[in-house]
Enzyme design. Structure first.
Site, PDB file in Angstrom:
ATOM      1  N   SER A 211      18.350 108.591  -0.247  1.00  0.00           N
ATOM      2  CA  SER A 211      17.858 107.458  -1.032  1.00  0.00           C
ATOM      3  C   SER A 211      18.706 107.358  -2.294  1.00  0.00           C
ATOM      4  CB  SER A 211      16.369 107.621  -1.346  1.00  0.00           C
ATOM      5  OG  SER A 211      16.111 108.855  -1.957  1.00  0.00           O
ATOM      6  N   GLY A 213      18.137 105.036  -4.808  1.00  0.00           N
ATOM      7  CA  GLY A 213      17.449 104.274  -5.846  1.00  0.00           C
ATOM      8  C   GLY A 213      17.748 102.792  -5.717  1.00  0.00           C
ATOM      9  N   ALA A 214      18.216 102.181  -6.805  1.00  0.00           N
ATOM     10  CA  ALA A 214      18.472 100.740  -6.821  1.00  0.00           C
ATOM     11  C   ALA A 214      19.632 100.357  -5.906  1.00  0.00           C
ATOM     12  CB  ALA A 214      18.752 100.273  -8.245  1.00  0.00           C
ATOM     13  N   GLY A 216      19.818 101.304  -2.763  1.00  0.00           N
ATOM     14  CA  GLY A 216      19.395 101.284  -1.364  1.00  0.00           C
ATOM     15  C   GLY A 216      19.267 102.647  -0.732  1.00  0.00           C
ATOM     16  N   GLY A 242      10.291 106.670  -3.975  1.00  0.00           N
ATOM     17  CA  GLY A 242      10.945 107.521  -2.978  1.00  0.00           C
ATOM     18  C   GLY A 242       9.939 108.074  -1.978  1.00  0.00           C
ATOM     19  N   ASP A 243       8.734 108.370  -2.453  1.00  0.00           N
ATOM     20  CA  ASP A 243       7.704 108.896  -1.549  1.00  0.00           C
ATOM     21  C   ASP A 243       7.221 107.811  -0.586  1.00  0.00           C
ATOM     22  OD1 ASP A 243       7.966 111.206  -3.057  1.00  0.00           O
ATOM     23  OD2 ASP A 243       6.340 110.640  -4.413  1.00  0.00           O
TER      24      ASP A 243
END
Lengths: 298, 298
Positions: A211, A213-214, A216, A242-243
């Site tokens: 992951s 974050g912003a 993708g 993220g979870d």
């Protein structure tokens, strides 16, 4: 059924203050307490999606009893002698200030008891999700044991862990490992995502999902890298996003959808979690809207 | 027996940190949890002195259960629906940073139940000590009711309270009120100790004892002001020193010693508390040494 293990749950306390000065007495205007821990967020999102889920977690002391009493998802508790940790977040002026307790000191006997509960629950499970840090006293090798126990019971494993536990999960052959980019680079001592993912796969991980974050989410298979951009223009609370993405991946694994659809679900759920002020919740209507352009029903 | 009421007890949490930055995540190296509240400190010191004491306190939730489980002094709990408050003190770099929760919202019915327990316990009491703040929802007049109930049961009253509760205690005729200097000036809207003490006596207080911190302690009677200097050259933790002084006064009242001796005990116990790192404890050996120049056995 999906069994979600939260190795180091917490009482998440949020203090709202008007004025916040270091070295002073700060009057708390409002207190919020919630059961915390990455695995519990994953379990909550799965339950919200209607997925059959069981949260499995070690808890101890009054804080542990409080967490158990507050849990709205099906769960089983393995007892600890130590007191479950608390995390205090102070919000008000400027950036939140966070205090993280180290958590209880755990013993080998407590983890053996936990392993027995896990073994019993894995008999009915299609997937084991392990999410979050391990408490003090958890010996090296524990995560590998859980991965092997799941495989012996015929369940697959999705591990959202970091540090040495991430390497252990890979070595034990976890079907999916899902670090964020920083965790991947740190655990594999690399500076590039592809190299880090390759190292995890060489150690034994099936699929490496990163992951970003912003930026993708990406899945690294032996043949290719599949990248899905983040849902654009989503602002809110990124805690727990993220979870939620992990929950989306877990549901997709159990549903047996193609990998690209699994990643789309993860990205959409992560964005739908940002829209909610509280970790472990997702905006289900927004989730469906985010998936629509791809023509996939949620 | 001395009944000590702690109207707003707490879980006192101390976080030791190496680095402490506002707006950052601060890793807690060590966690200490203790039952807190001024009255509990008073009760602990009294018990340490061998005085027969009963701590009476409202408690609620898991935090309340934890406090009750940790109390080493004889106690009776009156239940609350709300969660007992927590106070977090962060120590490490520089001055401690403190976060004080507002405490549970309490109801008239809960205080009526508390009053019944208090009435029952006062039957065996020589002295009622009320120490510390009142929680939200505690109506005006509550402290006056307790003072009158004690007098009806034949017990005297020592009130270490502040704000409107201090005025109420005085109006109901508390035998001793013991504010610190700042509390006295604030509650009586004055700028001079003697004027403030006079106002409290005019409202109905018997004796006004003012703790002046490093400048000692003073008792205001209708006839005179008796001043006792603080024990010199005592360094350590001043938290709880005022509560130890209150305990010294309480014991002296029950023993019936002359006022000057009562103040000397209070000053010596306050200093003996500074020598201990934890509120509610006193260095009994130092206490006896501090009293010796006056030729009084402890």
């Amino acid at each position: 059924m999906i069994v979600v293990v939260t190795p180091n749950p917490a009482v998440d306390v949020t203090y709202r203050v008007a004025r916040h000065e270091r070295g002073e007495t700060n009057r708390v205007l409002e207190v919020q307490r919630r059961p915390g821990g990455k695995g519990l967020n994953v379990a909550r999102v799965l339950a919200g999606l209607g997925v059959e889920v069981l949260a499995l977690l070690p808890l101890g002391g009054e804080a542990g009893r409080w967490v158990a009493g507050e849990l709205a998802v099906p769960h089983e508790v393995s007892p600890l002698a130590g007191e479950t940790r608390t995390t205090v977040t102070v919000v008000g002026e400027g950036h939140p200030t966070v205090y993280t307790e180290p958590g209880p000191e755990t013993s080998e006997a407590e983890w053996a008891a936990f392993g027995e509960v896990l073994g019993r629950r894995l008999a009915d499970a299609e997937l084991l999700v392990v999410s979050g840090s391990l408490p003090r006293g958890a010996r090296a090798g524990l995560l590998g044991d859980w991965v092997r126990a799941a495989h012996e019971a015929g369940a697959r494993v999705l591990a959202d862990v970091s540090g040495p536990a991430l390497l252990e999960a890979a070595e034990a052959g976890a079907d999916v490992v899902k670090p964020n980019l920083a965790e991947l680079l740190e655990a594999t001592s690399t500076v590039a995502e592809e190299e880090g993912a390759t190292r995890l796969r060489r150690r034994g991980a099936g699929l490496v999902v990163v992951s970003r974050g912003a930026r993708g989410i990406a899945a690294h298979t032996p043949e290719q890298v599949i990248e899905i951009p983040a849902i654009p223009n989503v602002a809110g609370n990124p805690t727990g996003a993220g979870d939620a993405a992990t929950a989306g991946l877990a549901q997709a694994l159990v549903d047996g959808v193609p990998l690209v659809q699994a990643l789309r679900r993860a990205a959409a759920l992560g964005a739908a979690a940002v829209l909610r002020p509280v970790a472990g919740e997702v905006d289900l209507e927004a989730y469906r809207r985010f998936l629509e352009p791809n023509g996939e029903p949620a």
